[in-house]
Design an enzyme around this catalytic site. Structure first.
Site, PDB file in Angstrom:
ATOM      1  N   TYR A  18      11.817  30.330  62.788  1.00  0.00           N
ATOM      2  CA  TYR A  18      11.983  31.471  61.967  1.00  0.00           C
ATOM      3  C   TYR A  18      10.832  31.781  61.211  1.00  0.00           C
ATOM      4  O   TYR A  18       9.841  31.114  60.541  1.00  0.00           O
ATOM      5  CB  TYR A  18      13.055  31.204  60.845  1.00  0.00           C
ATOM      6  CG  TYR A  18      14.297  31.872  61.023  1.00  0.00           C
ATOM      7  CD1 TYR A  18      14.270  33.400  60.999  1.00  0.00           C
ATOM      8  CD2 TYR A  18      15.458  31.484  61.429  1.00  0.00           C
ATOM      9  CE1 TYR A  18      15.320  34.032  61.216  1.00  0.00           C
ATOM     10  CE2 TYR A  18      16.557  32.359  61.859  1.00  0.00           C
ATOM     11  CZ  TYR A  18      16.549  33.769  61.514  1.00  0.00           C
ATOM     12  OH  TYR A  18      17.750  34.225  61.823  1.00  0.00           O
ATOM     13  N   ARG A  66      10.343  40.690  78.462  1.00  0.00           N
ATOM     14  CA  ARG A  66      11.430  41.652  78.053  1.00  0.00           C
ATOM     15  C   ARG A  66      11.285  41.951  76.304  1.00  0.00           C
ATOM     16  O   ARG A  66      11.746  41.205  75.971  1.00  0.00           O
ATOM     17  CB  ARG A  66      12.867  41.513  78.377  1.00  0.00           C
ATOM     18  CG  ARG A  66      13.945  42.351  77.980  1.00  0.00           C
ATOM     19  CD  ARG A  66      14.921  42.245  78.916  1.00  0.00           C
ATOM     20  NE  ARG A  66      14.930  42.401  80.253  1.00  0.00           N
ATOM     21  CZ  ARG A  66      14.691  43.727  80.629  1.00  0.00           C
ATOM     22  NH1 ARG A  66      15.117  44.647  80.054  1.00  0.00           N
ATOM     23  NH2 ARG A  66      14.420  43.795  81.907  1.00  0.00           N
ATOM     24  N   LYS A  79       8.206  46.943  81.537  1.00  0.00           N
ATOM     25  CA  LYS A  79       7.822  47.836  82.613  1.00  0.00           C
ATOM     26  C   LYS A  79       6.610  47.573  83.639  1.00  0.00           C
ATOM     27  O   LYS A  79       6.276  46.576  83.709  1.00  0.00           O
ATOM     28  CB  LYS A  79       8.507  48.990  82.334  1.00  0.00           C
ATOM     29  CG  LYS A  79       9.751  49.314  81.517  1.00  0.00           C
ATOM     30  CD  LYS A  79      10.288  50.388  81.026  1.00  0.00           C
ATOM     31  CE  LYS A  79      11.643  50.154  80.554  1.00  0.00           C
ATOM     32  NZ  LYS A  79      12.038  51.487  79.687  1.00  0.00           N
ATOM     33  N   ASP A 100       6.729  58.221  73.136  1.00  0.00           N
ATOM     34  CA  ASP A 100       7.592  56.894  73.633  1.00  0.00           C
ATOM     35  C   ASP A 100       6.854  56.618  74.968  1.00  0.00           C
ATOM     36  O   ASP A 100       7.343  57.207  75.917  1.00  0.00           O
ATOM     37  CB  ASP A 100       9.021  57.228  73.711  1.00  0.00           C
ATOM     38  CG  ASP A 100       9.709  55.968  74.184  1.00  0.00           C
ATOM     39  OD1 ASP A 100       9.357  55.041  74.669  1.00  0.00           O
ATOM     40  OD2 ASP A 100      11.273  56.226  74.271  1.00  0.00           O
ATOM     41  N   THR A 121       7.903  49.690  75.658  1.00  0.00           N
ATOM     42  CA  THR A 121       8.485  48.429  76.105  1.00  0.00           C
ATOM     43  C   THR A 121       7.169  47.596  76.811  1.00  0.00           C
ATOM     44  O   THR A 121       6.166  48.267  77.187  1.00  0.00           O
ATOM     45  CB  THR A 121       9.514  48.352  77.187  1.00  0.00           C
ATOM     46  OG1 THR A 121       8.771  49.403  78.262  1.00  0.00           O
ATOM     47  CG2 THR A 121      10.811  49.265  76.671  1.00  0.00           C
ATOM     48  N   GLU A 179      10.390  35.157  59.349  1.00  0.00           N
ATOM     49  CA  GLU A 179      10.538  36.655  58.828  1.00  0.00           C
ATOM     50  C   GLU A 179       9.171  37.105  58.097  1.00  0.00           C
ATOM     51  O   GLU A 179       8.724  36.196  57.471  1.00  0.00           O
ATOM     52  CB  GLU A 179      11.704  36.780  58.012  1.00  0.00           C
ATOM     53  CG  GLU A 179      13.113  36.834  58.649  1.00  0.00           C
ATOM     54  CD  GLU A 179      14.322  36.761  57.987  1.00  0.00           C
ATOM     55  OE1 GLU A 179      14.054  36.439  56.713  1.00  0.00           O
ATOM     56  OE2 GLU A 179      15.306  37.110  58.456  1.00  0.00           O
TER      57      GLU A 179
HETATM   58  C1  LIG Z   1      13.189  51.792  78.837  1.00  0.00           C
HETATM   59  C2  LIG Z   1      12.980  52.718  77.772  1.00  0.00           C
HETATM   60  C3  LIG Z   1      13.285  52.480  76.683  1.00  0.00           C
HETATM   61  C4  LIG Z   1      14.309  51.565  76.145  1.00  0.00           C
HETATM   62  O1  LIG Z   1      13.868  50.145  76.330  1.00  0.00           O
HETATM   63  P1  LIG Z   1      14.624  48.909  76.061  1.00  0.00           P
HETATM   64  O2  LIG Z   1      13.918  47.799  76.003  1.00  0.00           O
HETATM   65  O3  LIG Z   1      15.696  48.893  77.315  1.00  0.00           O
HETATM   66  O4  LIG Z   1      15.516  49.014  74.920  1.00  0.00           O
HETATM   67  C5  LIG Z   1      13.048  53.804  75.377  1.00  0.00           C
HETATM   68  N1  LIG Z   1      12.564  54.782  75.646  1.00  0.00           N
HETATM   69  C6  LIG Z   1      12.032  54.867  77.017  1.00  0.00           C
HETATM   70  C7  LIG Z   1      11.318  56.173  77.497  1.00  0.00           C
HETATM   71  C8  LIG Z   1      12.421  53.936  78.175  1.00  0.00           C
HETATM   72  O5  LIG Z   1      11.822  54.254  79.308  1.00  0.00           O
END
Ligand SMILES: *Cc1c(COP(=O)(O)O)cnc(C)c1O
Length: 428
Positions: free
Chosen positions: A60, A241, A235, A206, A232, A62
């Site tokens: 933990y 993850r 990817k 994003d 993320t 935080e």
């Molecule tokens: C994959 C993705 C997310 C979300 O990611 P998670 O780890 O699945 O919550 C958010 N925004 C975009 C543009 C994505 O491609």
């Protein structure tokens, strides 16, 4: 196994829980046995997986390094500090927060940092390539915030920047958001920045999908233009993850407070350690070469499918993914996905811009090259894969016993045996 390390002990798990251990081996067999073309997936390294399977999962912590609500954080503090420093240096960012549990959690924190309920965000619409968390009605983002959406131009099928500007002037959003999950082309960050400045909006990118290509230098970075970039780590980036956020110094406090305590509790220290390992991997010349190959492969795959009548939207791709219109071969997205699945090829159906079908049927498929490139495949293999997809989609069937499913699957097997995912040790 080193006697100073505890974790990732498969034999012990197998002895205690054969049901779950067989899921783990079954999934590895599935990854190895077929072609993984899901654009948002990748194969992280054994080093990343080892950090994930460690006792850091127990801790933990935080708070932030040096400022924790719990004792005993001296070791995990080192892991998080390394992750933060490596992330900042990888992207040339003022500040990094490496605690978000996922891309959606990272996005939640960005909303928390900059918007009050009911305030306005301008983002790309989901059917044109955006993301669920960009203000769709089924997500917190659309329920709690006023989301206005731009889309792509009908002819170019690329982002309609004039529409972005028009909507920004009309709605004066608090936040202007660029990025999505099915955008094959480069995004004009300078244009977005100028529009945000014109209306006094925060500019948020994003970068979940393409941040790995940025890390390897294969495409331009949004970091010099944006106030905040969420992403993320699993990817193209090829880490665990999870998620992360980088921002300018000005927004450091707002972002940190929004991640914890506003949105999350204790950080996942094993995942943060794995992110640190991943950021170190991403700074190597090997990773940079990998990202260039991912893009080169995606271009050849998109073009190859086009030559088989499976048209790439926007005419191709600049990134790791392409979106394809199946209307020319008279197959739906849902059928194409099932036919490919039966032939050992994993990809997803996807709405195309101005899709006449419902989203659960869809007129398109999305393909991406992060996984096959990690396996060592190049342009020659992409041409082969384009032919295999076309054969499965056009002539195949959802029945794995159909002769075309069998025929394609046999060729997929040859290919993945020559370029194995997670190669077995030579002795095994
Ligand atoms: C994959 C993705 C997310 C979300 O990611 P998670 O780890 O699945 O919550 C958010 N925004 C975009 C543009 C994505 O491609």
């Amino acid at each position: 196994m080193s006697d100073t390390f505890y974790g990732s002990d498969f034999e012990a798990l197998e002895a205690f829980d054969p049901e779950i251990s067989s899921v783990l081996t079954g999934e590895l067999d599935r990854l190895r046995g077929g072609l993984q073309l899901i654009a948002s997936e990748n194969f992280s390294s054994p080093e990343v997986l080892t950090a994930l399977g460690s006792t850091l999962s127990n801790k933990y912590a935080e708070g932030y390094p040096g400022r924790r609500y719990y004792g005993g954080c001296s070791e995990v503090d080192k892991a998080e500090s390394l992750a933060i420093e490596r992330c900042k240096s990888l992207f040339g960012a003022d500040h990094a927060n490496v605690q978000p549990h996922s891309g959606a959690s990272a996005n939640q924190a960005v909303y928390g940092a900059f918007l009050k309920p009911g305030e306005t965000i301008l983002a790309m619409s989901l059917p044109h390539g955006g993301h669920l968390t960009h203000g769709t009605k089924v997500s917190f983002s659309g329920k709690w915030f006023d989301a206005v959406h731009y889309g792509v131009d009908k002819d170019s099928e690329d982002i309609d920047y004039d529409e972005v500007e028009r909507l920004a002037k009309e709605h004066r959003p608090k936040v202007l958001l660029a990025g999505g999950s099915a955008i094959p082309r480069l995004i004009d960050f300078a244009r977005f920045r100028a529009i945000a400045d014109e209306v006094g909006a925060i500019f948020w990118v994003d970068a979940a999908h393409f941040i790995g290509l940025v890390a390897g230098g294969a495409i331009p970075s949004p970091v010099p233009y944006a106030d905040v970039v969420s992403f993320t780590t699993h990817k193209v980036l090829r880490g665990p993850r999870s998620g992360a956020i980088v921002c300018t110094e000005q927004h450091r406090a707002a972002i940190d407070k929004a991640v914890f305590p506003m949105m999350q509790g204790g950080p996942q220290m094993h995942t943060i350690a794995a992110k640190a390992v991943n950021f170190k991997e991403c700074a190597t010349p090997e990773y940079a070469a990998y990202t260039r190959q991912v893009v080169a492969n995606a271009k050849v795959l998109a073009q190859g499918l086009g030559e088989h009548g499976i048209r790439p939207t926007t005419g191709g791709t600049d990134t790791h993914l392409s979106l394809h219109d199946l209307q020319g071969v008279l197959v739906t997205g849902v059928d194409a996905e099932a036919r490919c699945d039966a032939a050992g090829i994993t990809l997803n159906k996807n709405a195309i811009p101005f899709d006449p079908q419902k989203p659960n049927i869809a007129s398109g498929i999305r393909v991406g090259t992060p996984c096959v490139t990690t396996q060592g495949m190049g342009e020659e293999q992409m041409r082969t894969i384009a032919g295999l997809i076309a054969r499965a989609v056009v002539d195949g069937d959802a029945d794995p016993e159909h002769p075309v499913s069998r025929e394609v699957r046999a060729q997929v097997t040859d290919l993945v045996e020559a370029f194995p995912a997670y190669p077995r040790p030579a002795s095994a």
